[in-house]
Every structure is written in C-alpha cells, then in structure tokens.
Design an enzyme around this catalytic site. Structure first.
Site, short mmCIF file in Angstrom:
data_model
loop_
_atom_site.label_atom_id
_atom_site.label_comp_id
_atom_site.label_asym_id
_atom_site.label_seq_id
_atom_site.Cartn_x
_atom_site.Cartn_y
_atom_site.Cartn_z
N THR A 116 0.86 -1.18 0.00
CA THR A 116 0.00 0.00 0.00
C THR A 116 0.90 1.23 0.00
O THR A 116 1.52 1.58 1.00
CB THR A 116 -0.93 0.01 1.22
OG1 THR A 116 -1.74 -1.19 1.20
CG2 THR A 116 -1.85 1.22 1.19
N LYS A 191 -8.50 0.99 -2.40
CA LYS A 191 -8.12 0.30 -1.15
C LYS A 191 -8.35 1.22 0.05
O LYS A 191 -8.91 0.80 1.07
CB LYS A 191 -6.66 -0.13 -1.22
CG LYS A 191 -6.01 -0.55 0.10
CD LYS A 191 -6.47 -1.92 0.57
CE LYS A 191 -5.81 -2.32 1.89
NZ LYS A 191 -4.39 -2.66 1.75
#
Length: 201
Positions: A116, A191
């Site tokens: 991420t 996300k």
C-alpha cells in the site's frame, strides 16, 4: 505523446497459462507475501522468488521455485513481478534502484505493486517504467493473512485495462476478487476508500 519501445507489438505480461507462459516473479516473502507467492507455485511458467532473508526463499525452492538474490535477477526471466515490501521507499528501490527491476526487465514486463503506497508514487513510477516499455500497476490487496492463505484476497488494480487483463490469469490463482479500479493510482485509492468504509461501518 512519446511511444514506449515497440509498445504496440510487445506482448504484455507472462502470457496465457495454456500457451507456454513465461515465469512470474515475487519479491517480498513476509506475512502477506509468502502465502500469496505460495499460490503462484501453480503457475505453469514457473516462479522466481526473492527476499532480503535468503532463508525465506528456501521453502519455495523446495517446491520447485527458483530463488534470486536481487530484483534485477528476478526480472531477467519473469514477465510479471509482484512486489510486496514495506513502504514507498522500498518499492522505489526494488523498481528503480541500483539492483532494481528496471535494470534488466524486458519491454512488456509488468510490475504489480501490492504494497500500500501513495497513489502519486504509483503514477510517478509508472511513468519511469513506461520509458523502458515496462508497465507498473498498483494492485493493493485486502483480506488479511487468512485470505492470503486461502487464495481469497481482493486485489484492486490501477492501470490500463489491457495490462489488467494480461495479469488476471495470474492474480486469480491467489485472489478471489480481482477488480480493475481504473488508471494507475486508482487501485490505491479504492483500497483506502474500502478501508475507510470498513472503519466507519
């Protein structure tokens, strides 16, 4: 608009699993990376693994994978390379560092960043990769360690549709829900939105 080297004619990614595909690579065999990579042992083109801890690659080699000592070594053969490392700085180093993927990657190679990272980092690195005819997509995952072990993660992919389509046969080995989120950076934004909705619900 500047064309990438032979971009129109160069195949994207490792190819079809039914047509003598190229190997796939995996860099970063930690708590999330290792169970994802384990599912990729089923890829018919073979699996190349790399981790800063040499011992982390040993179980994969025992099951038929090839170990590489650096990211550029992975990229010598793998045509889809998944990256699951700690943060933006490590992703930059793996992609474009002195022993990074771009040192040896052939045109048409896809780099899938499952870490991420910020969407701006993804966009910036995708532009750097495009100059070498390499595709970078941001593909963060959701579902935790249990989902990874069961091959049932969600993966949210930011990148061109044709690159997503080229990667999907590989992703479906470990992801129960692959989603094309949009352009590079959109996977990361999806996300974060998913995490926020989960937090407030």
């Amino acid at each position: 608009m500047t064309d990438t080297p032979d971009s129109a004619a160069t195949p994207i990614g490792p190819g079809s699993p039914d047509a003598d595909p190229a190997p796939v690579g995996f860099i970063g065999l930690g708590n999330m990376g290792a169970p994802i990579a384990r599912q990729l042992l089923a890829w018919p083109g073979g699996l190349v693994v790399c981790d800063i801890r040499a011992e982390a690659t040993e179980p994969f080699v025992a099951e038929g994978a090839t170990a590489a000592s650096s990211a550029d070594e992975v990229a010598r053969t793998a045509r889809l390379i998944s990256v699951t490392v700690l943060d933006d700085a490590q992703v930059r180093d793996v992609v474009d560092g002195p022993q990074g993927i771009l040192r040896t990657a052939a045109p048409g190679t896809v780099i899938a960043v499952h870490s991420t990272i910020s969407d701006s980092t993804a966009v910036e690195l995708a532009e750097v990769c495009a100059a070498s005819g390499v595709h970078l997509i941001d593909a963060p995952v959701s579902g935790g360690a249990q989902g990874a072990q069961q091959g049932e993660l969600a993966v949210m992919v930011g990148g061109p549709r044709e690159v997503y389509d080229a990667c999907k046969p590989v992703f479906t080995l470990w992801a129960g829900m692959p989603v094309h989120a949009g352009e590079v950076g959109a996977g990361t934004r999806m996300k974060l939105a998913r995490n926020l909705l989960h937090f407030i619900s």
